[in-house]
Design an enzyme around this catalytic site. Structure first.
Site, mmCIF file in Angstrom:
data_model
loop_
_atom_site.group_PDB
_atom_site.id
_atom_site.type_symbol
_atom_site.label_atom_id
_atom_site.label_comp_id
_atom_site.label_asym_id
_atom_site.label_seq_id
_atom_site.Cartn_x
_atom_site.Cartn_y
_atom_site.Cartn_z
ATOM 1 N N ASP A 57 -41.062 10.123 -2.942
ATOM 2 C CA ASP A 57 -41.243 10.366 -4.194
ATOM 3 C C ASP A 57 -42.395 11.370 -3.905
ATOM 4 O O ASP A 57 -43.416 11.597 -4.734
ATOM 5 C CB ASP A 57 -41.814 9.386 -4.897
ATOM 6 C CG ASP A 57 -42.129 9.525 -6.514
ATOM 7 O OD1 ASP A 57 -41.649 10.448 -6.789
ATOM 8 O OD2 ASP A 57 -43.229 8.923 -6.800
ATOM 9 N N GLU A 104 -43.360 1.867 3.023
ATOM 10 C CA GLU A 104 -42.275 1.134 2.300
ATOM 11 C C GLU A 104 -40.911 1.193 3.085
ATOM 12 O O GLU A 104 -39.808 1.736 2.308
ATOM 13 C CB GLU A 104 -42.074 1.632 0.962
ATOM 14 C CG GLU A 104 -43.448 1.495 0.242
ATOM 15 C CD GLU A 104 -43.069 1.682 -1.565
ATOM 16 O OE1 GLU A 104 -42.063 2.498 -1.814
ATOM 17 O OE2 GLU A 104 -43.913 0.851 -2.132
ATOM 18 N N TYR A 124 -46.403 -3.077 -8.150
ATOM 19 C CA TYR A 124 -46.257 -2.400 -9.383
ATOM 20 C C TYR A 124 -46.129 -3.354 -10.418
ATOM 21 O O TYR A 124 -45.324 -3.129 -11.487
ATOM 22 C CB TYR A 124 -45.503 -1.226 -9.521
ATOM 23 C CG TYR A 124 -45.770 -0.204 -8.549
ATOM 24 C CD1 TYR A 124 -46.725 0.927 -9.149
ATOM 25 C CD2 TYR A 124 -45.751 0.189 -7.165
ATOM 26 C CE1 TYR A 124 -47.357 1.870 -8.230
ATOM 27 C CE2 TYR A 124 -46.004 0.971 -6.552
ATOM 28 C CZ TYR A 124 -46.853 1.982 -7.018
ATOM 29 O OH TYR A 124 -47.276 3.123 -6.215
ATOM 30 N N GLU A 184 -51.196 0.357 -2.795
ATOM 31 C CA GLU A 184 -50.900 1.230 -3.861
ATOM 32 C C GLU A 184 -50.650 0.361 -5.012
ATOM 33 O O GLU A 184 -50.009 -1.021 -4.825
ATOM 34 C CB GLU A 184 -49.490 1.696 -3.802
ATOM 35 C CG GLU A 184 -49.278 3.243 -3.031
ATOM 36 C CD GLU A 184 -47.852 3.601 -3.193
ATOM 37 O OE1 GLU A 184 -47.037 3.510 -3.800
ATOM 38 O OE2 GLU A 184 -47.351 4.361 -1.819
HETATM 39 C C1 BDP Z 1 -44.276 4.045 -3.888
HETATM 40 C C2 BDP Z 1 -44.373 5.105 -3.042
HETATM 41 C C3 BDP Z 1 -44.806 6.256 -3.460
HETATM 42 C C4 BDP Z 1 -44.622 6.643 -4.965
HETATM 43 C C5 BDP Z 1 -44.894 5.423 -5.737
HETATM 44 C C6 BDP Z 1 -44.279 5.523 -7.407
HETATM 45 O O1 BDP Z 1 -44.703 4.441 -1.663
HETATM 46 O O2 BDP Z 1 -44.573 7.239 -2.531
HETATM 47 O O3 BDP Z 1 -45.022 7.721 -5.439
HETATM 48 O O4 BDP Z 1 -44.210 4.284 -5.317
HETATM 49 O O5 BDP Z 1 -43.449 5.335 -7.640
HETATM 50 O O6 BDP Z 1 -42.691 3.400 -3.861
HETATM 51 O O7 BDP Z 1 -45.429 6.251 -7.987
#
Ligand code: BDP
Length: 603
Positions: free
Chosen positions: A163, A416, A472, A509
């Site tokens: 991404d 990932e 997330y 993240e």
């Molecule tokens: C994760 C990835 C990252 C993406 C992020 C996203 O590690 O590179 O930018 O999600 O979706 O899967 O914002």
């Protein structure tokens, strides 16, 4: 590999500036014995993509050419001269005066070659052919295809399996540096700290080329005062009353390494180093004996116009913004950052998780997700990927480049990957072994785990020292529902803690896309209010979990990606815009992080 610096015995010439540039045309062979048939300008260091107004340049997939003329003063030509690229993305063939001097694959690590034999008096012509092709043998991983257009021309395409935009070009400085022929080639520094007695025993291993009668190491403090001396290529010295390198309170010593012949110093190199001890123990990440709490960011090397090219002003600003918020750390997501940034982090006391470019190691999302709860999934990733060689190479190059940095406290072997899929453990085990064998400072290791690979599904967590999670809840799952997101977050973190009570865990993240200036009374995703609520929800759960030792959010700033229906001018999960303007959440996070001590938050 040593960073090029000027010393009493070394000169550095910088080839940054305007180069000639052209796209390669498959129907026209390039004769490297002639100047390139172009006068198009391209600035170096920078990505080529955003410097042009032509969409065929911005989106070009395949090969491009760069060229620059330079002269080396006569006085220098009796020295050993090395041509060095900070990086060339992703594969480079370098010609000097029409002869191939060096080839390198991998877009984020430096490479160099001695150039004396090909150098001439007067004008020299340096020509570089670059490829930005990514496929199943490269890191990052790209889905590469070729087809013919109506006129029979070959059309290449890389669909990024990740991404962020596939920026390419001469991203980091191109330099020539001189050394004497008898020279220092590499220095390995391993400080061993005795915290009780405030002493450090620092081991040095100096690699040389040519011959010296003696190698001498002098340790200088920040005032330039000598604190210890040692002799020999394999040697050590003791620092009493040592000043430790602490998060946000960096102290850098300098190892002045001299190669001596007939009583004269022939070559000298100054390597900065910090003295600190990191250990993972009983669910904690100990920094100089005290539990450390990571506060900070995943980010990108990504700026307007320069793309992924080195921009030191942005680097300084970014670290200043972080420090102002009370942050203490970053991950070099998703590739090794410039050497200039690593040196800046050393100096500013920013703690770094240093990541390889292993991103995109996943066949596809097209399989039955419910299978993951049962374990034993095979999505075909580890048959499809042919990245072992590239992965080994980049682990070697990254550790070789960054081994002495005080800021680097952990290596991240991948971001990932399909760690839930059959064959993942077999793929990663030798890579973890290799990193453990190569790192002279024995730093902890991790890889960054994807949301699909929950405790029951993941096959690789046994390999890591710290469990690093990208999660997330409240964004990609439970979108707009922070109550459910909170439950999911808590449930999963408790499950990890129960399964691995000895391993600390952290988020590398978590985030929510947010359009700067969009507001809502109703917890609407994409609004600045929702981003803040999302972070508040996460903070609450983090504080409940004893082994949870850090929060690195996604992302420091908005950044460019490929086109896609989920992305409007890129990824908007930044807490700053791409121009580094704060979104609303910055105030909340600043308050939180400024009230959390770097050391001793979770006892
Ligand atoms: C994760 C990835 C990252 C993406 C992020 C996203 O590690 O590179 O930018 O999600 O979706 O899967 O914002």
């Amino acid at each position: 590999m040593l960073y090029p610096i000027a010393t009493d015995s070394r000169v550095v010439l910088d080839l940054s500036g305007i180069w000639n540039f052209m796209l390669e045309d498959d129907n026209q062979e390039v004769d490297v014995n002639q100047p390139l048939p172009t006068t198009d300008s391209m600035a170096v260091p920078a990505s080529f993509n955003d410097q042009s107004v032509a969409s065929e340049v911005r989106r070009h997939t395949g090969y491009v050419w760069y060229e620059k003329e330079f002269t080396v003063a006569k006085a220098l030509r009796n020295e050993r001269l090395v041509l060095r690229f900070g990086s060339a993305t992703h594969e480079a063939w370098v010609y000097l005066n029409g002869e191939l001097l060096v080839h390198h694959k991998g877009g984020f690590t430096p490479f160099e070659a001695e150039m004396n034999d090909l150098l001439t008096e007067g004008t020299n012509r340096l020509t570089v052919r670059l490829s930005n092709i990514l496929d199943y043998t490269t890191l990052p991983v790209g889905n590469y295809t070729e087809k013919k257009d109506e006129d029979g021309n070959l059309v290449r395409n890389v669909d990024e399996n990740f991404d962020f935009f596939n920026y390419a070009g001469l991203h980091r400085p191109v330099r020539i540096y001189s050394t004497p022929f008898d020279r220092i080639e590499d220095i390995v520094i391993v400080p061993e700290v005795d915290l009780d007695n405030k002493k450090a025993d620092v081991k040095f291993s100096v690699k040389t080329g040519g011959e010296f009668d003696e190698v001498r190491v002098t340790i200088l403090d920040e005032d330039g005062k000598e604190v210890a001396q040692a002799a020999g290529q394999e040697t050590s010295a003791t620092i009493d009353n040592v000043n430790l390198w602490q998060p946000l309170d960096a102290y850098l010593y300098t190892a002045k390494v001299e190669g001596i012949k007939n009583g004269e110093t022939v070559d000298v190199y100054n390597e900065p180093f910090g003295v600190r001890k990191v250990e993972v123990k009983e669910g904690k990440f100990l920094f100089n004996g005290e539990p450390f709490y990571f506060k900070g960011f995943g980010k990108h090397e990504d700026t307007f116009v320069r793309g992924r090219g080195l921009d030191e002003a942005y680097n300084v600003l970014d670290l200043n913004l972080m420090k102002d918020m009370g942050a203490n750390s970053l991950r070099t997501s998703h590739y090794p950052y410039s050497e200039e940034m690593m040196r800046l982090c050393d100096r500013e006391g920013i703690v770094v998780i240093d990541e390889t470019p292993a991103v995109g190691l996943m066949a596809s999302f097209n399989f039955d997700l419910s299978m993951l709860e049962k374990g034993a999934v095979d999505d075909g990733t580890w048959d499809k990927m042919d990245t072992t060689e590239a992965h080994e190479q980049v682990i070697r190059e990254l550790i070789d480049r960054d081994k002495n940095h005080a800021s680097v406290v952990m290596w991240s072997i991948a971001n990932e990957p399909a760690s839930y899929s059959k064959g993942a453990y077999e793929y990663f085990k030798p890579l973890f072994d290799l990193a453990r064998e190569l790192d002279p400072q024995n730093r902890p290791l991790t890889f960054v785990n994807i949301m699909l690979a929950k405790p029951k599904a993941d096959l690789c967590a046994d390999l890591v020292d710290v469990i690093a999670l990208n999660r997330y809840y409240g964004w990609y799952v439970n979108t707009g529902d922070l109550d459910e997101g909170e439950k999911g977050t808590r449930e999963e973190l408790l499950e990890w803690q129960e399964k691995y009570p000895e391993k600390p865990m952290m988020y590398t993240e978590y985030g929510a896309d947010t359009v700067a200036g969009m507001h809502s009374m109703y917890h609407e995703p994409f609004s600045e209010e929702y981003q803040e609520d999302y972070y508040r929800m996460n903070s609450k759960v983090f504080d409940e979990i004893p082994n949870f030792i850090g929060e690195q959010l996604w992302n420091f700033a908005d950044f460019q990606t490929k086109f896609g229906i989920m992305r409007v001018q890129g990824n908007k999960k930044g807490i700053f815009t791409r121009a580094r303007e704060p979104k609303r959440v910055v105030r909340y996070l600043s308050e939180r992080w400024n009230s959390i001590p770097h050391l001793g938050y979770k006892k």
